[in-house]
Design an enzyme around this catalytic site. Structure first.
Site, PDB file in Angstrom:
ATOM      1  N   ARG A 166       0.598  -1.409   0.186  1.00 11.25           N
ATOM      2  CA  ARG A 166       0.175  -0.385  -0.022  1.00 11.25           C
ATOM      3  C   ARG A 166       0.958   1.042   0.165  1.00 11.25           C
ATOM      4  NH1 ARG A 166      -2.559  -3.558  -0.913  1.00 11.25           N
ATOM      5  NH2 ARG A 166      -4.535  -5.044   0.267  1.00 11.25           N
ATOM      6  N   SER A 238     -11.062   0.539   3.273  1.00  9.87           N
ATOM      7  CA  SER A 238     -10.061   0.739   4.547  1.00  9.87           C
ATOM      8  C   SER A 238      -9.631   1.430   5.287  1.00  9.87           C
ATOM      9  CB  SER A 238      -9.127  -0.904   4.081  1.00  9.87           C
ATOM     10  OG  SER A 238      -9.972  -1.371   3.640  1.00  9.87           O
ATOM     11  N   GLU A 334      -4.690   4.642   6.425  1.00  9.32           N
ATOM     12  CA  GLU A 334      -4.467   4.389   4.871  1.00  9.32           C
ATOM     13  C   GLU A 334      -4.654   5.899   3.783  1.00  9.32           C
ATOM     14  OE1 GLU A 334      -5.440   0.547   3.112  1.00  9.32           O
ATOM     15  OE2 GLU A 334      -5.953   2.270   1.288  1.00  9.32           O
TER      16      GLU A 334
HETATM   17  P1  FAD Z   1      -7.960  10.020  -5.369  1.00 11.55           P
HETATM   18  O1  FAD Z   1      -8.693   9.555  -3.731  1.00 11.55           O
HETATM   19  O2  FAD Z   1      -8.299  10.870  -5.372  1.00 11.55           O
HETATM   20  O3  FAD Z   1      -6.188   9.797  -4.611  1.00 11.55           O
HETATM   21  C1  FAD Z   1      -5.849   9.210  -3.838  1.00 11.55           C
HETATM   22  C2  FAD Z   1      -4.246   9.357  -3.325  1.00 11.55           C
HETATM   23  O4  FAD Z   1      -3.166   9.977  -5.032  1.00 11.55           O
HETATM   24  C3  FAD Z   1      -3.985  11.568  -3.636  1.00 11.55           C
HETATM   25  O5  FAD Z   1      -2.656  11.537  -3.090  1.00 11.55           O
HETATM   26  C4  FAD Z   1      -3.597  12.378  -4.873  1.00 11.55           C
HETATM   27  O6  FAD Z   1      -3.220  13.415  -4.558  1.00 11.55           O
HETATM   28  C5  FAD Z   1      -3.047  11.209  -6.025  1.00 11.55           C
HETATM   29  N1  FAD Z   1      -4.030  10.626  -7.261  1.00 11.55           N
HETATM   30  C6  FAD Z   1      -4.487  11.127  -7.087  1.00 11.55           C
HETATM   31  N2  FAD Z   1      -4.287  10.650  -9.195  1.00 11.55           N
HETATM   32  C7  FAD Z   1      -2.979  10.585  -9.173  1.00 11.55           C
HETATM   33  C8  FAD Z   1      -2.522  11.473 -10.575  1.00 11.55           C
HETATM   34  N3  FAD Z   1      -2.583  11.595 -11.761  1.00 11.55           N
HETATM   35  N4  FAD Z   1      -0.583  11.671 -10.241  1.00 11.55           N
HETATM   36  C9  FAD Z   1      -0.684  11.292  -9.352  1.00 11.55           C
HETATM   37  N5  FAD Z   1      -1.058  11.479  -7.866  1.00 11.55           N
HETATM   38  C10 FAD Z   1      -1.857  11.094  -8.032  1.00 11.55           C
HETATM   39  N6  FAD Z   1      -7.231   0.319  -1.897  1.00 11.55           N
HETATM   40  C11 FAD Z   1      -7.312  -0.784  -2.142  1.00 11.55           C
HETATM   41  O7  FAD Z   1      -6.055  -0.631  -2.712  1.00 11.55           O
HETATM   42  N7  FAD Z   1      -7.591  -1.793  -2.392  1.00 11.55           N
HETATM   43  C12 FAD Z   1      -8.872  -2.280  -2.611  1.00 11.55           C
HETATM   44  O8  FAD Z   1      -9.317  -3.529  -2.259  1.00 11.55           O
HETATM   45  C13 FAD Z   1      -9.553  -1.218  -2.476  1.00 11.55           C
HETATM   46  N8  FAD Z   1     -11.615  -1.221  -1.774  1.00 11.55           N
HETATM   47  C14 FAD Z   1     -11.988  -0.111  -1.949  1.00 11.55           C
HETATM   48  C15 FAD Z   1     -13.397  -0.119  -1.735  1.00 11.55           C
HETATM   49  C16 FAD Z   1     -13.787   0.898  -1.426  1.00 11.55           C
HETATM   50  C17 FAD Z   1     -15.411   0.591  -1.568  1.00 11.55           C
HETATM   51  C18 FAD Z   1     -13.558   2.139  -1.793  1.00 11.55           C
HETATM   52  C19 FAD Z   1     -14.452   3.459  -1.248  1.00 11.55           C
HETATM   53  C20 FAD Z   1     -12.171   2.838  -1.560  1.00 11.55           C
HETATM   54  C21 FAD Z   1     -11.537   1.125  -1.750  1.00 11.55           C
HETATM   55  N9  FAD Z   1     -10.002   1.657  -2.035  1.00 11.55           N
HETATM   56  C22 FAD Z   1      -8.753   0.666  -1.648  1.00 11.55           C
HETATM   57  C23 FAD Z   1      -9.184   3.075  -1.807  1.00 11.55           C
HETATM   58  C24 FAD Z   1      -9.034   3.229  -3.148  1.00 11.55           C
HETATM   59  O9  FAD Z   1     -10.276   3.196  -4.078  1.00 11.55           O
HETATM   60  C25 FAD Z   1      -8.011   3.697  -4.286  1.00 11.55           C
HETATM   61  O10 FAD Z   1      -6.710   4.047  -3.557  1.00 11.55           O
HETATM   62  C26 FAD Z   1      -7.742   4.158  -5.535  1.00 11.55           C
HETATM   63  O11 FAD Z   1      -6.875   4.028  -6.544  1.00 11.55           O
HETATM   64  C27 FAD Z   1      -7.241   5.382  -5.043  1.00 11.55           C
HETATM   65  O12 FAD Z   1      -7.888   5.693  -6.488  1.00 11.55           O
HETATM   66  P2  FAD Z   1      -8.718   7.566  -6.606  1.00 11.55           P
HETATM   67  O13 FAD Z   1      -9.207   7.658  -7.897  1.00 11.55           O
HETATM   68  O14 FAD Z   1     -10.498   7.536  -6.446  1.00 11.55           O
HETATM   69  O15 FAD Z   1      -7.538   8.851  -5.933  1.00 11.55           O
HETATM   70  P1  NAP Z   2     -11.047 -10.048   4.325  1.00 13.31           P
HETATM   71  O1  NAP Z   2     -11.139 -11.127   2.772  1.00 13.31           O
HETATM   72  O2  NAP Z   2     -12.153  -9.914   4.922  1.00 13.31           O
HETATM   73  O3  NAP Z   2      -9.293 -10.355   5.022  1.00 13.31           O
HETATM   74  C1  NAP Z   2      -9.429  -9.816   6.569  1.00 13.31           C
HETATM   75  C2  NAP Z   2      -7.576  -8.974   6.191  1.00 13.31           C
HETATM   76  O4  NAP Z   2      -7.105 -10.267   6.174  1.00 13.31           O
HETATM   77  C3  NAP Z   2      -7.142  -7.801   4.508  1.00 13.31           C
HETATM   78  O5  NAP Z   2      -7.218  -7.242   5.338  1.00 13.31           O
HETATM   79  C4  NAP Z   2      -6.169  -9.728   4.039  1.00 13.31           C
HETATM   80  O6  NAP Z   2      -5.236  -8.148   4.145  1.00 13.31           O
HETATM   81  C5  NAP Z   2      -5.815 -10.180   4.865  1.00 13.31           C
HETATM   82  N1  NAP Z   2      -5.868 -11.797   5.036  1.00 13.31           N
HETATM   83  C6  NAP Z   2      -7.090 -12.032   4.241  1.00 13.31           C
HETATM   84  N2  NAP Z   2      -6.782 -13.241   3.706  1.00 13.31           N
HETATM   85  C7  NAP Z   2      -5.012 -13.945   3.370  1.00 13.31           C
HETATM   86  C8  NAP Z   2      -4.687 -14.236   2.812  1.00 13.31           C
HETATM   87  N3  NAP Z   2      -4.808 -16.263   3.182  1.00 13.31           N
HETATM   88  N4  NAP Z   2      -3.208 -13.936   2.851  1.00 13.31           N
HETATM   89  C9  NAP Z   2      -3.015 -12.500   3.443  1.00 13.31           C
HETATM   90  N5  NAP Z   2      -3.724 -12.160   3.557  1.00 13.31           N
HETATM   91  C10 NAP Z   2      -4.877 -12.034   3.787  1.00 13.31           C
HETATM   92  O7  NAP Z   2     -11.023  -8.156   3.738  1.00 13.31           O
HETATM   93  P2  NAP Z   2     -11.803  -7.503   2.828  1.00 13.31           P
HETATM   94  O8  NAP Z   2     -11.972  -6.726   4.101  1.00 13.31           O
HETATM   95  O9  NAP Z   2     -13.180  -8.476   2.518  1.00 13.31           O
HETATM   96  O10 NAP Z   2     -11.228  -6.887   1.631  1.00 13.31           O
HETATM   97  C11 NAP Z   2     -10.952  -8.619   0.687  1.00 13.31           C
HETATM   98  C12 NAP Z   2      -9.646  -7.510  -0.075  1.00 13.31           C
HETATM   99  O11 NAP Z   2     -10.119  -6.632  -0.370  1.00 13.31           O
HETATM  100  C13 NAP Z   2      -8.475  -7.349   1.228  1.00 13.31           C
HETATM  101  O12 NAP Z   2      -7.504  -7.543  -0.155  1.00 13.31           O
HETATM  102  C14 NAP Z   2      -8.083  -6.035   1.335  1.00 13.31           C
HETATM  103  O13 NAP Z   2      -6.750  -5.752   1.000  1.00 13.31           O
HETATM  104  C15 NAP Z   2      -9.434  -5.427  -0.034  1.00 13.31           C
HETATM  105  N6  NAP Z   2      -9.704  -3.946   0.338  1.00 13.31           N
HETATM  106  C16 NAP Z   2      -8.803  -3.044   0.726  1.00 13.31           C
HETATM  107  C17 NAP Z   2      -9.437  -1.840   0.775  1.00 13.31           C
HETATM  108  C18 NAP Z   2      -8.724  -0.858   1.099  1.00 13.31           C
HETATM  109  O14 NAP Z   2      -9.423   1.092   1.041  1.00 13.31           O
HETATM  110  N7  NAP Z   2      -7.526  -0.922   0.952  1.00 13.31           N
HETATM  111  C19 NAP Z   2     -10.643  -1.489   0.688  1.00 13.31           C
HETATM  112  C20 NAP Z   2     -11.923  -3.005   0.171  1.00 13.31           C
HETATM  113  C21 NAP Z   2     -11.281  -4.128   0.499  1.00 13.31           C
HETATM  114  P3  NAP Z   2      -4.612  -7.059   2.568  1.00 13.31           P
HETATM  115  O15 NAP Z   2      -5.487  -6.387   2.935  1.00 13.31           O
HETATM  116  O16 NAP Z   2      -3.139  -7.102   3.037  1.00 13.31           O
HETATM  117  O17 NAP Z   2      -5.085  -8.255   1.488  1.00 13.31           O
END
Ligand code: FAD
Ligand code: NAP
Length: 339
Positions: A166, A238, A334
């Site tokens: 991340r 998250s 995050e």
């Molecule tokens: P923004 O929120 O607009 O920006 C995020 C950051 O990136 C800011 O610092 C911004 O300045 C910078 N940025 C944006 N665009 C650019 C660019 N073109 N150049 C340089 N910098 C830039 N994240 C995960 O990793 N895994 C997930 O599974 C996941 N699930 C999500 C589920 C939900 C319901 C939500 C709401 C969020 C989730 N996220 C997840 C977080 C988010 O969706 C990601 O981080 C996504 O990549 C953000 O994209 P954005 O365009 O909305 O970025």
């Molecule tokens: P989940 O499946 O309930 O799992 C809970 C946590 O356990 C996750 O954060 C995941 O880590 C970890 N995990 C589960 N199985 C694993 C494995 N086999 N090996 C290593 N780590 C494991 O989580 P959830 O909330 O429903 O999300 C599902 C996936 O979507 C996850 O990968 C999560 O990161 C991603 N997600 C991310 C965001 C975001 O905003 N960043 C939001 C929603 C969902 P990891 O998070 O490291 O994968």
């Protein structure tokens, strides 16, 4: 060359996934690379700070955002080569989920586990988005950037992006230095799926040899069943990163908490499930004013309506404090707080 589209006092309510009432002092929508010198001239002349904005799904914005907000809207697809794998360049302003869906339609595999993540292609490298065991870094060849120090547009190799869990050079190594304008993916034409994560495995349990399209659909189903759509309920996914602790600290915690959810990392350290820690503190589904934790996933902070950055900050501090007191672990947010 197109001039700059500059709007004063623009609402960002629909450009932040919490759905907060936010006003930007100045909003510029960037649709072409050729507008970059104009944007730089505008910043030099105004002395403004710059916030790059994609879909606003990983940001916690204050009610007023001073300076210039640049909404990235450069679109376009460019197929560079196609044999056993394919090299594909996608504009930073393209929608992430639509991009994943379209690659699968074309028969280019590898992004299916990352389905339904909100936001843009350009923001994906910033925190090296990840889900269900796949991270963006596993599929990226290069990232096209405008470098604000070198004043030029060029491609950075995946190694030069310093991707980590991340994290990347764009998020913490040199924040603000790079404007991402496109991402070059290396995708496979052979189906090879990654279905180690238990909820995904369970969802696919009736299918002997799932295709990438089936994995994509399963990811969408699991996510829809568990996570709130920002269109219906404001959130930023998250809210805290999963903390990584030493094996020793993990063993001590396990001795006290037999149900602790943790995962061994290749480094020998352990990743703790932040959502489980919050849940164990009795904070799943709590409400504090207009905000709260989502009843189905404690890791997601939600805006039930009328919330703002301050309300989210207060709830986040309460969660951090209780998790710290009970487990001795400090949760790190995050999303980015701005300004
Ligand atoms: P923004 O929120 O607009 O920006 C995020 C950051 O990136 C800011 O610092 C911004 O300045 C910078 N940025 C944006 N665009 C650019 C660019 N073109 N150049 C340089 N910098 C830039 N994240 C995960 O990793 N895994 C997930 O599974 C996941 N699930 C999500 C589920 C939900 C319901 C939500 C709401 C969020 C989730 N996220 C997840 C977080 C988010 O969706 C990601 O981080 C996504 O990549 C953000 O994209 P954005 O365009 O909305 O970025
Ligand atoms: P989940 O499946 O309930 O799992 C809970 C946590 O356990 C996750 O954060 C995941 O880590 C970890 N995990 C589960 N199985 C694993 C494995 N086999 N090996 C290593 N780590 C494991 O989580 P959830 O909330 O429903 O999300 C599902 C996936 O979507 C996850 O990968 C999560 O990161 C991603 N997600 C991310 C965001 C975001 O905003 N960043 C939001 C929603 C969902 P990891 O998070 O490291 O994968």
């Amino acid at each position: 060359m197109t001039g700059l589209n500059i709007e004063a006092g623009a609402s960002l309510k629909h450009l932040n996934s919490f759905g907060f009432e936010v006003t930007a002092e100045t909003l510029i929508t960037l649709t072409e690379r050729s507008q970059l010198p104009l944007l730089m001239a505008h910043l030099a002349q105004s002395g403004d700070e710059l916030l790059l904005l994609g879909g606003g799904s990983n940001l916690v914005l204050a009610p007023f955002v001073p300076g210039t907000v640049c909404h990235m809207a450069i679109t376009g697809w460019n197929l560079i080569e196609q044999d056993e794998s394919c090299l594909l360049q996608v504009g930073a302003g393209e929608n992430w989920h639509d991009t994943v869906a379209r690659t699968l339609d074309e028969g280019w595999y590898g992004l299916e586990n990352l389905a339904l993540i909100p936001g843009t292609v350009g923001a994906a490298p910033v925190q090296n988005i990840g889900a269900y065991g796949v991270e963006l870094k596993d599929r990226v060849n290069r990232v096209e950037v405008y470098d604000r120090e070198m004043h030029r547009l060029y491609w950075r190799s995946a190694d030069e992006c310093e991707f980590a869990y991340r994290d990347s050079i764009f998020k913490s190594g040199a924040p603000g230095r790079f404007i991402i304008t496109a991402v070059e993916f290396r995708l496979s034409r052979k189906a090879r799926v990654a279905i180690d994560y238990a909820p995904l495995q369970a969802e696919l349990s009736g299918i002997a040899d799932p295709s990438p399209q089936q994995v994509f659909e399963a990811v969408c189903r699991v996510r829809r069943s568990k996570l709130p759509s920002p269109k219906q309920l404001g959130n930023a996914g998250s809210f805290f990163k999963n903390p990584i602790v030493t094996a020793e600290q993990c063993a001590q915690l396990r001795a006290r908490e037999s149900e602790l959810v943790y995962f061994a990392e290749p480094s020998g350290r352990c990743k703790l499930a932040a959502g489980w820690l919050i849940d164990r503190c009795g904070l799943k589904g709590v409400r504090q004013g207009a905000v709260g934790t989502y009843p189905k996933q404690a890791l997601v902070l939600v805006n039930w309506g009328g919330g703002d950055r301050e309300a989210v900050e207060l709830l986040a501090e309460r969660i951090q404090q209780q998790v710290q007191e009970r487990f001795g672990v400090m949760l790190e947010p995050e999303p980015r707080f701005y300004p």
